[in-house]
Each structure stands twice: as structure tokens, then as C-alpha cells.
Scaffold this motif. Sequence first.
Motif, PDB file in Angstrom:
ATOM      1  N   GLY A 128      38.168  27.956  30.103  1.00 34.97           N
ATOM      2  CA  GLY A 128      38.277  28.371  28.710  1.00 34.97           C
ATOM      3  C   GLY A 128      38.760  29.799  28.598  1.00 34.97           C
ATOM      4  O   GLY A 128      38.247  30.674  29.275  1.00 34.97           O
ATOM      5  N   ASN A 129      39.753  30.021  27.796  1.00 32.28           N
ATOM      6  CA  ASN A 129      40.259  31.342  27.435  1.00 32.28           C
ATOM      7  C   ASN A 129      41.298  31.929  28.371  1.00 32.28           C
ATOM      8  O   ASN A 129      41.855  32.956  28.043  1.00 32.28           O
ATOM      9  CB  ASN A 129      39.128  32.347  27.219  1.00 32.28           C
ATOM     10  CG  ASN A 129      38.235  31.926  26.077  1.00 32.28           C
ATOM     11  OD1 ASN A 129      38.703  31.376  25.099  1.00 32.28           O
ATOM     12  ND2 ASN A 129      36.956  32.161  26.206  1.00 32.28           N
ATOM     13  N   SER A 130      41.535  31.431  29.553  1.00 32.96           N
ATOM     14  CA  SER A 130      42.637  31.873  30.405  1.00 32.96           C
ATOM     15  C   SER A 130      42.307  31.617  31.872  1.00 32.96           C
ATOM     16  O   SER A 130      41.144  31.431  32.244  1.00 32.96           O
ATOM     17  CB  SER A 130      42.969  33.361  30.222  1.00 32.96           C
ATOM     18  OG  SER A 130      41.955  34.168  30.784  1.00 32.96           O
ATOM     19  N   ILE A 131      43.349  31.640  32.694  1.00 30.71           N
ATOM     20  CA  ILE A 131      43.157  31.504  34.142  1.00 30.71           C
ATOM     21  C   ILE A 131      42.406  32.724  34.668  1.00 30.71           C
ATOM     22  O   ILE A 131      41.538  32.609  35.526  1.00 30.71           O
ATOM     23  CB  ILE A 131      44.511  31.324  34.866  1.00 30.71           C
ATOM     24  CG1 ILE A 131      45.178  30.025  34.420  1.00 30.71           C
ATOM     25  CG2 ILE A 131      44.326  31.362  36.381  1.00 30.71           C
ATOM     26  CD1 ILE A 131      44.352  28.775  34.639  1.00 30.71           C
ATOM     27  N   THR A 171      40.157  34.471  33.150  1.00 29.13           N
ATOM     28  CA  THR A 171      38.745  34.274  32.820  1.00 29.13           C
ATOM     29  C   THR A 171      38.119  33.259  33.765  1.00 29.13           C
ATOM     30  O   THR A 171      36.994  33.458  34.235  1.00 29.13           O
ATOM     31  CB  THR A 171      38.596  33.827  31.357  1.00 29.13           C
ATOM     32  OG1 THR A 171      39.141  34.842  30.509  1.00 29.13           O
ATOM     33  CG2 THR A 171      37.143  33.598  30.984  1.00 29.13           C
ATOM     34  N   LEU A 172      38.830  32.188  34.059  1.00 27.99           N
ATOM     35  CA  LEU A 172      38.347  31.183  35.015  1.00 27.99           C
ATOM     36  C   LEU A 172      38.044  31.848  36.361  1.00 27.99           C
ATOM     37  O   LEU A 172      36.984  31.617  36.951  1.00 27.99           O
ATOM     38  CB  LEU A 172      39.394  30.076  35.186  1.00 27.99           C
ATOM     39  CG  LEU A 172      39.177  29.067  36.297  1.00 27.99           C
ATOM     40  CD1 LEU A 172      37.915  28.248  36.074  1.00 27.99           C
ATOM     41  CD2 LEU A 172      40.383  28.157  36.430  1.00 27.99           C
ATOM     42  N   ILE A 173      38.958  32.666  36.821  1.00 27.68           N
ATOM     43  CA  ILE A 173      38.776  33.346  38.107  1.00 27.68           C
ATOM     44  C   ILE A 173      37.603  34.321  38.036  1.00 27.68           C
ATOM     45  O   ILE A 173      36.755  34.339  38.935  1.00 27.68           O
ATOM     46  CB  ILE A 173      40.073  34.045  38.541  1.00 27.68           C
ATOM     47  CG1 ILE A 173      41.140  32.990  38.869  1.00 27.68           C
ATOM     48  CG2 ILE A 173      39.826  34.974  39.734  1.00 27.68           C
ATOM     49  CD1 ILE A 173      42.543  33.527  39.001  1.00 27.68           C
ATOM     50  N   LYS A 174      37.539  35.127  36.990  1.00 25.97           N
ATOM     51  CA  LYS A 174      36.446  36.107  36.845  1.00 25.97           C
ATOM     52  C   LYS A 174      35.083  35.423  36.840  1.00 25.97           C
ATOM     53  O   LYS A 174      34.125  35.963  37.389  1.00 25.97           O
ATOM     54  CB  LYS A 174      36.619  36.920  35.565  1.00 25.97           C
ATOM     55  CG  LYS A 174      37.760  37.899  35.571  1.00 25.97           C
ATOM     56  CD  LYS A 174      37.487  39.126  36.391  1.00 25.97           C
ATOM     57  CE  LYS A 174      36.454  40.009  35.710  1.00 25.97           C
ATOM     58  NZ  LYS A 174      36.134  41.199  36.485  1.00 25.97           N
ATOM     59  N   ARG A 175      35.002  34.246  36.249  1.00 26.78           N
ATOM     60  CA  ARG A 175      33.736  33.517  36.201  1.00 26.78           C
ATOM     61  C   ARG A 175      33.394  32.882  37.551  1.00 26.78           C
ATOM     62  O   ARG A 175      32.255  32.508  37.786  1.00 26.78           O
ATOM     63  CB  ARG A 175      33.810  32.426  35.129  1.00 26.78           C
ATOM     64  CG  ARG A 175      33.842  32.988  33.734  1.00 26.78           C
ATOM     65  CD  ARG A 175      34.068  31.903  32.703  1.00 26.78           C
ATOM     66  NE  ARG A 175      34.056  32.463  31.348  1.00 26.78           N
ATOM     67  CZ  ARG A 175      34.518  31.848  30.276  1.00 26.78           C
ATOM     68  NH1 ARG A 175      35.042  30.633  30.384  1.00 26.78           N
ATOM     69  NH2 ARG A 175      34.466  32.422  29.098  1.00 26.78           N
ATOM     70  N   SER A 176      34.373  32.774  38.426  1.00 26.83           N
ATOM     71  CA  SER A 176      34.213  32.092  39.714  1.00 26.83           C
ATOM     72  C   SER A 176      33.834  33.010  40.865  1.00 26.83           C
ATOM     73  O   SER A 176      33.497  32.533  41.935  1.00 26.83           O
ATOM     74  CB  SER A 176      35.516  31.380  40.086  1.00 26.83           C
ATOM     75  OG  SER A 176      35.880  30.464  39.094  1.00 26.83           O
ATOM     76  N   VAL A 177      33.938  34.310  40.640  1.00 24.26           N
ATOM     77  CA  VAL A 177      33.699  35.276  41.716  1.00 24.26           C
ATOM     78  C   VAL A 177      32.574  36.235  41.320  1.00 24.26           C
ATOM     79  O   VAL A 177      32.217  36.331  40.153  1.00 24.26           O
ATOM     80  CB  VAL A 177      34.985  36.072  42.042  1.00 24.26           C
ATOM     81  CG1 VAL A 177      36.066  35.154  42.590  1.00 24.26           C
ATOM     82  CG2 VAL A 177      35.502  36.812  40.828  1.00 24.26           C
ATOM     83  N   PRO A 178      32.040  36.974  42.310  1.00 21.46           N
ATOM     84  CA  PRO A 178      30.984  37.946  41.979  1.00 21.46           C
ATOM     85  C   PRO A 178      31.470  38.999  40.981  1.00 21.46           C
ATOM     86  O   PRO A 178      32.649  39.357  40.959  1.00 21.46           O
ATOM     87  CB  PRO A 178      30.676  38.602  43.336  1.00 21.46           C
ATOM     88  CG  PRO A 178      31.130  37.615  44.358  1.00 21.46           C
ATOM     89  CD  PRO A 178      32.302  36.900  43.739  1.00 21.46           C
ATOM     90  N   ASP A 179      30.563  39.497  40.166  1.00 23.15           N
ATOM     91  CA  ASP A 179      30.893  40.473  39.117  1.00 23.15           C
ATOM     92  C   ASP A 179      31.511  41.752  39.655  1.00 23.15           C
ATOM     93  O   ASP A 179      32.299  42.386  38.978  1.00 23.15           O
ATOM     94  CB  ASP A 179      29.645  40.849  38.317  1.00 23.15           C
ATOM     95  CG  ASP A 179      29.148  39.711  37.452  1.00 23.15           C
ATOM     96  OD1 ASP A 179      29.955  38.823  37.107  1.00 23.15           O
ATOM     97  OD2 ASP A 179      27.945  39.705  37.129  1.00 23.15           O
ATOM     98  N   GLU A 180      31.166  42.122  40.876  1.00 22.81           N
ATOM     99  CA  GLU A 180      31.598  43.421  41.382  1.00 22.81           C
ATOM    100  C   GLU A 180      33.023  43.464  41.945  1.00 22.81           C
ATOM    101  O   GLU A 180      33.477  44.520  42.356  1.00 22.81           O
ATOM    102  CB  GLU A 180      30.619  43.952  42.442  1.00 22.81           C
ATOM    103  CG  GLU A 180      30.465  43.081  43.657  1.00 22.81           C
ATOM    104  CD  GLU A 180      29.372  42.023  43.531  1.00 22.81           C
ATOM    105  OE1 GLU A 180      29.158  41.308  44.520  1.00 22.81           O
ATOM    106  OE2 GLU A 180      28.762  41.898  42.460  1.00 22.81           O
ATOM    107  N   ILE A 181      33.758  42.359  41.952  1.00 22.63           N
ATOM    108  CA  ILE A 181      35.121  42.442  42.487  1.00 22.63           C
ATOM    109  C   ILE A 181      36.016  43.202  41.514  1.00 22.63           C
ATOM    110  O   ILE A 181      35.793  43.195  40.308  1.00 22.63           O
ATOM    111  CB  ILE A 181      35.733  41.068  42.853  1.00 22.63           C
ATOM    112  CG1 ILE A 181      36.126  40.282  41.625  1.00 22.63           C
ATOM    113  CG2 ILE A 181      34.825  40.284  43.760  1.00 22.63           C
ATOM    114  CD1 ILE A 181      37.083  39.180  41.957  1.00 22.63           C
ATOM    115  N   ASN A 182      37.017  43.855  42.057  1.00 23.27           N
ATOM    116  CA  ASN A 182      37.884  44.691  41.224  1.00 23.27           C
ATOM    117  C   ASN A 182      39.106  43.907  40.726  1.00 23.27           C
ATOM    118  O   ASN A 182      39.360  42.778  41.140  1.00 23.27           O
ATOM    119  CB  ASN A 182      38.299  45.961  41.972  1.00 23.27           C
ATOM    120  CG  ASN A 182      39.116  45.665  43.207  1.00 23.27           C
ATOM    121  OD1 ASN A 182      40.029  44.841  43.183  1.00 23.27           O
ATOM    122  ND2 ASN A 182      38.807  46.344  44.298  1.00 23.27           N
ATOM    123  N   ASP A 183      39.856  44.541  39.844  1.00 22.99           N
ATOM    124  CA  ASP A 183      41.019  43.890  39.223  1.00 22.99           C
ATOM    125  C   ASP A 183      42.102  43.511  40.240  1.00 22.99           C
ATOM    126  O   ASP A 183      42.787  42.505  40.062  1.00 22.99           O
ATOM    127  CB  ASP A 183      41.622  44.771  38.138  1.00 22.99           C
ATOM    128  CG  ASP A 183      40.819  44.727  36.841  1.00 22.99           C
ATOM    129  OD1 ASP A 183      40.062  43.766  36.640  1.00 22.99           O
ATOM    130  OD2 ASP A 183      40.960  45.657  36.027  1.00 22.99           O
TER     131      ASP A 183
END
Length: 76
Positions: free
Chosen positions: A48-51, A53-65
Motif C-alpha cells: 500500500g502506498n508505494s514500493i 513503503t513496501l520495502i520500508k515496512r519489510s526491513v528494520p527501522d534503522e536502515i538508511n535511505d
Amino acid sequence: MIKHKAVIFDMDGTILNTIEDLADALNFALKTNKFPKRSLLEVKSFVGNSIRTLIKRSVPDEINDDEVKAIKRRFY
């Protein structure tokens, strides 16, 4: 009468069921970047909302851009 040159329709989830394809692409990208695989149920909950966002939800919060961008490049 108005003439249209194109019609855009988002068929994913309506006519086409591509969640397994999304999960396969995501898991390939995650594996390539040394992150754990996600289940189909997890991927469904992340969509939902973009690829990005899908990736960000799939990995730990602390990974960088930069890491998110690297995973996104492998996703496509």
C-alpha cells in the motif's frame, strides 16, 4: 463530447492478483541485500502506498535511505 487519449486503471487486487509476484520480487531484493525473507501474509500486510513503503515496512527501522534505494533497485 470529450475525447480521451488514455485511460489508466489500477487492476492489481481488482482484476489481477499479483501479491505472489510482489512477494517474490521483494524477497529476491531482500535476499540480495542480506535481509530475511518475508512471508506472503507479511507482504500482504505491507502493501500500500508505494514500493518504497513496501520495502520500508519489510526491513528494520534503522536502515538508511541508501539501503532502501539499493533494495528498490533489486526489486525492479
